[in-house]
Design an enzyme around this catalytic site. Structure first.
Site, PDB file in Angstrom:
ATOM      1  N   GLY A  46      44.990  -4.584  19.372  1.00  0.00           N
ATOM      2  CA  GLY A  46      43.930  -5.153  20.198  1.00  0.00           C
ATOM      3  C   GLY A  46      42.929  -4.076  20.582  1.00  0.00           C
ATOM      4  CD  GLN A  51      40.873  -0.219  24.666  1.00  0.00           C
ATOM      5  OE1 GLN A  51      40.944  -1.358  24.239  1.00  0.00           O
ATOM      6  NE2 GLN A  51      41.809   0.686  24.416  1.00  0.00           N
ATOM      7  CB  CYS A  91      46.662   1.974  25.931  1.00  0.00           C
ATOM      8  SG  CYS A  91      44.911   1.593  26.163  1.00  0.00           S
ATOM      9  CG  LEU A  92      44.270   1.730  20.101  1.00  0.00           C
ATOM     10  CD1 LEU A  92      43.243   0.844  19.415  1.00  0.00           C
ATOM     11  CD2 LEU A  92      45.012   2.592  19.089  1.00  0.00           C
ATOM     12  CG  HIS A 133      46.980  -3.884  26.943  1.00  0.00           C
ATOM     13  ND1 HIS A 133      47.910  -2.871  27.149  1.00  0.00           N
ATOM     14  CD2 HIS A 133      45.882  -3.271  26.443  1.00  0.00           C
ATOM     15  CE1 HIS A 133      47.376  -1.712  26.793  1.00  0.00           C
ATOM     16  NE2 HIS A 133      46.149  -1.920  26.359  1.00  0.00           N
ATOM     17  CD  GLU A 134      43.398  -5.422  24.187  1.00  0.00           C
ATOM     18  OE1 GLU A 134      42.527  -4.691  24.707  1.00  0.00           O
ATOM     19  OE2 GLU A 134      44.302  -4.965  23.477  1.00  0.00           O
ATOM     20  CG  HIS A 137      41.591  -2.232  28.219  1.00  0.00           C
ATOM     21  ND1 HIS A 137      41.625  -0.924  28.663  1.00  0.00           N
ATOM     22  CD2 HIS A 137      42.558  -2.306  27.260  1.00  0.00           C
ATOM     23  CE1 HIS A 137      42.551  -0.240  27.997  1.00  0.00           C
ATOM     24  NE2 HIS A 137      43.151  -1.062  27.140  1.00  0.00           N
TER      25      HIS A 137
END
Ligand code: GNR
Ligand code: NI
Length: 168
Positions: A46, A51, A91-92, A133-134, A137
């Protein structure tokens, strides 16, 4: 199409609250396409626009093994949740850090798709976790903020040290 740069925790811009998309126009579709390319290149499941330093409510997700089931969610909203599940998240924007986070187990979601059409669906398992999670963000929240102060301090130290090595 282009690969976008992913902000790394503790970058303050990860705490920006993303604005709703008013029109799903060509510019938003381009952003979604670039985000998808960036997510696949980084081997993530994702990516939220926050981000890549675009504070608008756009996320891309692909939890399939075949990496060919792209989901574009614009202005996503969870309007129903049931149960609690704890699982290991990564997480990226927080490379090489993994820890347990509690989420709602099953959710119902409303969003616009890449064509600007309303979509309404149920999500379970990793898809449910990833959507939550997204959306976090988009609200300026990174998963490590669910961890203890001590763990957060250690993560910040570790990432800053790695950043210095990369910069040096
Ligand atoms: O690639 C990712 N994997 C992942 C694993 C468990 C829970 C959430 C995620 S999302 C993450 C990509 C990312 O950082 N999205 O914001
Ligand atoms: Ni993330």
């Amino acid at each position: 199409m282009s690969i976008l740069q992913i902000l790394k925790y503790p970058d303050k811009r990860l705490h920006n609250f993303a604005k709703p998309v008013l029109n799903v126009d060509y510019e938003i579709q381009q952003l979604a396409d670039d985000m998808a390319e960036t997510m696949y290149e980084a081997s993530g499941i994702g990516l939220a626009a926050t981000q890549v330093n675009e504070p608008v409510r756009v996320v891309v997700i692909d939890v399939s093994d075949s990496r060919d089931e792209l989901l574009v969610l614009i202005n996503p909203e969870v309007y129903f949740e049931k149960g609690v599940i704890s699982s290991e998240e990564g997480c990226l924007s927080v490379p090489n850090v993994y820890d347990q986070v509690e989420r709602a187990e099953d959710i119902k979601v409303r969003a616009l798709d890449r064509a600007g059409q309303i979509i309404d669906f149920e999500a379970t398992g990793i898809l449910s976790i990833c959507i939550q999670h997204e959306i976090d963000h988009l609200d300026g929240k990174v998963f490590v903020e669910y961890l203890s102060r001590l763990k957060q301090d250690r993560i910040v130290k570790k990432l800053k040290k790695r950043q210095e090595i990369n910069d040096g």
